[in-house]
Scaffold this active site. Structure first.
Site, PDB file in Angstrom:
ATOM      1  N   LYS A 115      51.066  33.299 -34.315  1.00 40.44           N
ATOM      2  CA  LYS A 115      50.647  34.702 -34.388  1.00 40.44           C
ATOM      3  C   LYS A 115      49.837  34.970 -35.658  1.00 40.44           C
ATOM      4  O   LYS A 115      48.888  35.747 -35.653  1.00 40.44           O
ATOM      5  CB  LYS A 115      51.868  35.638 -34.364  1.00 40.44           C
ATOM      6  N   LYS A 195      47.736  27.603 -21.538  1.00 40.36           N
ATOM      7  CA  LYS A 195      48.764  28.222 -20.718  1.00 40.36           C
ATOM      8  C   LYS A 195      48.174  29.437 -20.000  1.00 40.36           C
ATOM      9  O   LYS A 195      47.382  30.175 -20.596  1.00 40.36           O
ATOM     10  CB  LYS A 195      49.900  28.652 -21.653  1.00 40.36           C
ATOM     11  N   LYS A 198      47.243  36.443 -19.298  1.00 39.92           N
ATOM     12  CA  LYS A 198      46.357  37.547 -19.023  1.00 39.92           C
ATOM     13  C   LYS A 198      45.355  37.731 -20.168  1.00 39.92           C
ATOM     14  O   LYS A 198      44.178  37.981 -19.947  1.00 39.92           O
ATOM     15  CB  LYS A 198      47.223  38.798 -18.868  1.00 39.92           C
TER      16      LYS A 198
END
Ligand code: TRP
Length: 327
Positions: A115, A195, A198
């Site tokens: 992140k 992976k 969206k």
């Protein structure tokens, strides 16, 4: 004593086949498993606040996600479905757990490091505490079985460490939670590299119209060593073949042989996948359209789920407050 399931998912809106294969199919299957007393599924809206982009359509995204869960076969009679923020006990538990979680341990969590790379301008405190809140989610319900993708395994490892520490300091209170993987713990996107997600727009939505499914399947990256139609293919490294494992189980061997022998080309192979995928999605699309005719359905289910979840959560917190000396 019966075992107990808990899982959470950020409200990402319409779900894709990666979500289904990696998680939702397990949620549905576990409903029939008598080993468990409760199966609890949480729309983790607080977790979604770590990225500003995810907060934009929080309500709509929660709605679309839960509608997809129902269309996929989740039954609110067998599963408790509720929004995380509606059970405020979890925030209290999170604060308490944060006091026994070593900071250095949190810096080493792989998703935190990822992140930091992904959103260098917004490295907030909540990001670091993400797996502590997740631990709170699970143990607030004393769950021991957590169906998630393999990317979440490091979080579960940390959760067990926190549980052991809590139990050591304050006395046996929580069971250690373990990850329950599906047989397809990792589904790649149509790019064949990352992976399915969206945010990367490499996904195929469960509710996408047939034409859109076909378009996306046709754009899938296959075995890149196969340049000409006459070149032999390598199904073991091809993502189209991986999806055939799920959507064309009866013809798998035949597809592998025909691909290796260049009897079928990638276009043929993709068309077959698109057709089988669309066949699998048809009943799902029908159920979704039917559920969508009742605008209150999802909200009523979440309301009812909140009541049932809170009944368990408030009991746990009464105990926790005593144990840590707050009550
Ligand atoms: N971290 C999970 C994910 O990103 C979501 C999540 C939050 C979760 N709390 C949870 C999953 C509790 C399982 C149990 O997918």
């Amino acid at each position: 004593m019966k075992k107990r399931v808990f899982s959470g998912a950020r409200p990402t809106g319409k779900q894709h086949i990666g979500n289904y294969i990696g998680a939702i199919q397990n949620y549905v299957r576990l409903q029939e498993d008598e080993e468990f007393d409760y199966r609890i599924y949480c729309v983790v809206d607080l977790h979604a606040l770590i990225s500003l982009q995810e907060t934009e359509n929080l309500h709509q995204n929660a709605y679309e996600m839960v509608l997809d869960w129902l269309a996929a076969g989740m039954d609110p009679k067998k599963s408790i479905i509720f929004p995380q923020s509606r059970v405020p006990e979890v925030s209290e538990l999170h604060v308490i757990l944060s006091m026994i979680t070593p900071l250095g341990r949190l810096y080493r969590v792989p998703t935190f490091k990822e992140k930091v790379r992904q959103q260098p301008d917004n490295v907030n405190y909540g990001l670091l505490g993400y797996p502590v809140l997740m631990t709170g989610d699970i143990i607030l319900y004393k769950a021991d079985t957590v169906p998630v993708g393999e990317d979440q395994a490091p979080h579960l490892e940390l959760a067990r460490e926190i549980v052991r520490r809590f139990n050591n300091i304050f006395g046996e209170t929580f069971p250690e939670p373990f990850v329950r993987l599906t047989s397809f713990p990792r589904v790649l996107g149509i790019d064949g590299v990352q992976k399915m997600s969206k945010s990367l727009n490499n996904h195929i939505e469960l509710s996408a119209p047939a034409k859109e499914v076909e378009r996306r399947v046709k754009s899938m990256v296959t075995d890149q060593a196969r340049v000409y139609r006459t070149d032999p293919g390598h199904p073991e490294i091809c993502n189209v073949f991986s999806l055939h494992k799920f959507y064309s189980p009866d013809r798998l061997e035949e597809i592998a042989v025909d691909c290796r022998g260049a009897k079928i080309g990638c276009v043929d192979c993709k068309m077959m996948l698109a057709n089988n995928l669309n066949k699998a999605l048809d009943p799902f699309r029908e159920r979704r359209a039917q559920f969508a005719t009742d605008p209150n359905l999802v909200w009523d289910i979440l309301e009812d789920g909140t009541k049932r979840a809170r009944a368990i959560a408030s009991q746990t917190m009464a105990k926790v407050r005593q144990k840590v000396g707050l009550a």
